[in-house]
Design a protein around this motif. Structure first.
Motif, short mmCIF file in Angstrom:
data_model
loop_
_atom_site.label_atom_id
_atom_site.label_comp_id
_atom_site.label_asym_id
_atom_site.label_seq_id
_atom_site.Cartn_x
_atom_site.Cartn_y
_atom_site.Cartn_z
N GLY A 190 8.88 33.42 63.63
CA GLY A 190 9.54 34.72 63.71
C GLY A 190 10.67 34.73 64.73
O GLY A 190 11.36 35.74 64.90
N GLU A 191 10.89 33.62 65.42
CA GLU A 191 11.97 33.54 66.41
C GLU A 191 13.30 33.26 65.70
O GLU A 191 13.30 32.72 64.59
CB GLU A 191 11.68 32.41 67.41
N PRO A 192 14.44 33.60 66.35
CA PRO A 192 15.72 33.32 65.71
C PRO A 192 15.88 31.82 65.43
O PRO A 192 15.50 31.00 66.27
CB PRO A 192 16.76 33.76 66.75
N ALA A 193 16.39 31.49 64.25
CA ALA A 193 16.66 30.09 63.94
C ALA A 193 17.88 29.66 64.77
O ALA A 193 18.70 30.51 65.14
CB ALA A 193 16.94 29.93 62.46
N ALA A 194 18.00 28.37 65.04
CA ALA A 194 19.18 27.89 65.78
C ALA A 194 20.42 28.24 64.98
O ALA A 194 20.38 28.31 63.75
CB ALA A 194 19.07 26.38 65.97
N GLU A 195 21.56 28.46 65.68
CA GLU A 195 22.81 28.86 65.02
C GLU A 195 23.14 27.87 63.90
O GLU A 195 23.17 26.66 64.11
CB GLU A 195 23.93 28.88 66.08
N GLY A 196 23.31 28.39 62.70
CA GLY A 196 23.68 27.53 61.57
C GLY A 196 22.50 26.83 60.89
O GLY A 196 22.68 26.19 59.86
N ARG A 229 14.56 45.41 60.11
CA ARG A 229 14.13 44.00 60.16
C ARG A 229 13.29 43.63 58.94
O ARG A 229 12.15 43.15 59.06
CB ARG A 229 13.37 43.69 61.45
N TYR A 230 13.83 43.80 57.77
CA TYR A 230 13.09 43.49 56.54
C TYR A 230 13.10 41.99 56.27
O TYR A 230 14.15 41.36 56.19
CB TYR A 230 13.68 44.23 55.34
N ARG A 231 11.91 41.42 56.12
CA ARG A 231 11.80 39.98 55.82
C ARG A 231 12.03 39.77 54.33
O ARG A 231 11.20 40.15 53.51
CB ARG A 231 10.42 39.47 56.21
N THR A 232 13.15 39.14 53.99
CA THR A 232 13.50 38.99 52.57
C THR A 232 12.72 37.88 51.88
O THR A 232 12.66 37.86 50.66
CB THR A 232 14.99 38.64 52.42
N ARG A 233 12.21 36.92 52.65
CA ARG A 233 11.57 35.70 52.11
C ARG A 233 12.60 34.73 51.55
O ARG A 233 12.25 33.66 51.05
CB ARG A 233 10.55 36.00 51.01
N ASP A 234 13.88 35.10 51.60
CA ASP A 234 14.93 34.21 51.08
C ASP A 234 15.35 33.22 52.15
O ASP A 234 15.59 33.59 53.29
CB ASP A 234 16.14 35.03 50.60
N ILE A 235 15.42 31.96 51.75
CA ILE A 235 15.74 30.90 52.70
C ILE A 235 17.22 30.53 52.58
O ILE A 235 17.70 30.22 51.49
CB ILE A 235 14.87 29.64 52.42
N THR A 236 17.92 30.61 53.70
CA THR A 236 19.36 30.34 53.68
C THR A 236 19.85 29.97 55.08
O THR A 236 19.07 29.87 56.03
CB THR A 236 20.12 31.58 53.16
#
Ligand code: DLL
Length: 445
Positions: free
Chosen positions: A285-291, A310-317
């Motif tokens: 749930g922590e911020p992913a590294a930039e990029g 803060r809606y969790r979309t479940r979409d990975i990008t």
């Protein structure tokens, strides 16, 4: 075939529908976002008891919010929360004050219900018009809209946006493909809106009737609602003779038009004056590294009826924040590879359906129609890929084609799959979102 000319026409078109908003500096954008975030939190706090309890527990005083990062104190919202509050528990306006309600069926249990005030519909139409323009549509175009009309947000969302842009909409909806092909050939729309799988189904129906859709005058496609690979884009560009652009959205946040590609086709501009985007590590749930890749989390900034925090979309990008060559400053969401729900784990290797698609589409002798079948043997999941041979390929060659696919799936993705090459037409065609995975594993195992 007019494709190259059309492409240069699109590239030359450039421009922005909402130039001031789309090109503002990142500092200006951040200031707009902070002010709108405060208003959104205040709206949620004042009108949604469930949100008020969460905001109070997090110690978030809407007007005291000092930075966009402060929102990290707030827990995520999930689809399960929407279901638990079914049907209207998260609405910030009484249903009597709403202008429209949409719902998505989902695969399990209760549908997800979303509501819009008249103002929400206005802003949605503006953002979808902005998206259409960003992809290359212009006032005066005919837009053939093959997204399903109804509770799905695709049909009406694209419809209202195209109307707002000043286009003539052909409200075709999904299905009746032969008639759709005939209408496209007769009306000469410049823009086609559809799921990518349905665009391909239309191309196939046209082929079977000896009709060349590349001669229809279509120049631009706005395709979305489901994941699709770069290979699928190349296939659609070639078969329909248009410039296929990717459009993203989800009903919980608004519908189509949350993000859209420009003529650069290098990521989808997420409209940051209306949405706050975060990318998180789905495990922590922590911020992913930039990029870095992660799960997209979205907060609405201008929704009245259904403010989403803060809606969790479940979409990975992944997202890129550098200014795009088109001049827009809004971040780019790179092609959505798939949903975390769709990720398969085959002998320890994580695989998304779109990765398999990228291997299948364009492979000689293989048609771009497929389904993935998941089964369980003991403790191991097995993947069977059902794919079609291209029309005209003799059945005697199916075994050799299957061996070629097995080899490339193994070498490019690293998993061993069983492959069945089937006769043309054997894989079910979509009229909307394609069903790519049939999960036959025992439930709850
Ligand atoms: O699919 C809204 C939409 C309609 C978007 C038409 C674009 C075009 P839902 O039915 O709520 O809304 O499904 C949303 O679809 O979370 C993604 O998993 C997936 N999705 C939508 N667009 C894309 C895309 C509409 N361009 C869910 N690429 C989202 C990959 C997409 N996945």
């Amino acid at each position: 075939m007019g494709a190259p000319n059309e492409l240069s026409r699109v590239a030359a078109a450039g421009g922005h529908l909402h130039a001031a908003q789309e090109t503002m500096s990142r500092d200006e954008l951040a200031a707009v976002q902070l002010q709108r975030l405060r208003a959104t939190l205040a709206n949620a706090h004042a009108h949604v008891p469930w949100q008020r309890a969460r905001l109070d527990a997090a110690g978030l005083e809407p007007q005291a919010l000092r930075s966009l990062d402060d929102i990290r104190a707030l827990p995520f919202t999930t689809k399960a929360d929407l279901r638990d509050q079914y049907p209207f528990g998260l609405f910030a306006r009484p249903v009597q004050g709403l202008a429209r309600i949409h719902a998505s069926s989902g695969t399990t249990g209760k549908p997800t219900v979303v509501g819009y005030t008249a103002g929400d519909l206005e802003r949605w139409a503006e953002l979808m018009a902005r998206s259409l323009y960003c992809a290359g549509a212009r006032p005066g175009d005919i837009v053939h809209n093959a997204y399903g009309y109804g509770l799905f947000t695709g049909g009406l969302g694209a419809h209202d946006g195209a109307t707002r842009l000043g286009c003539a909409v052909v409200p075709a909806s999904g299905g009746g493909s032969e008639r759709q092909v005939a209408l496209i050939m007769d009306f000469h729309p410049r823009v086609l809106c559809a799921t990518p799988s349905y665009a391909l189904a239309l191309a196939e129906v046209a082929d079977s009737q000896g009709i060349d859709l590349r001669r229809s005058g279509l120049a631009i496609g706005l395709f979305g609602g489901e994941p699709w690979s770069a290979a699928m884009r190349a296939e659609i560009d070639a078969r329909l003779g248009l410039h296929a652009t990717d459009v993203y959205g989800l009903s919980e946040i608004m519908g189509p038009g949350v993000a859209c590609e420009c003529e650069q086709r290098d990521g989808l501009h997420g409209w940051e004056d209306h949405f706050l985007f975060e990318v998180i590590d789905p495990e922590t749930g922590e911020p992913a590294a930039e990029g870095a890749a992660g799960e997209l989390v979205i907060t609405t900034l201008t929704k009245e009826a259904l403010p989403m925090l803060r809606y969790r979309t479940r979409d990975i990008t992944r997202v890129a924040r550098e200014r795009c060559a088109c001049g827009r400053s809004h971040l780019r969401i790179l092609r959505v590879a798939g949903r975390s729900d769709d990720m398969m784990i085959i002998r320890g290797v994580n695989v998304y359906p779109s990765q398999v698609e990228a291997v299948l589409v364009g492979r000689p002798g293989i048609a771009p129609h497929y389904q993935l079948v998941l089964t369980r043997h003991g403790h191991l999941d097995r993947l069977r890929i059902e794919v079609e041979a291209e029309p005209g390929v003799p059945e005697g060659r199916f075994g050799e084609l299957a061996a070629d696919v097995i080899h490339h799936i193994k070498s490019l993705i690293g998993v061993t799959a069983e492959v069945a090459v089937l006769a043309p037409g054997a894989v079910p065609r979509s009229q909307g979102k394609a069903v790519r995975v049939r999960d036959l594993r025992p439930k709850g195992a």
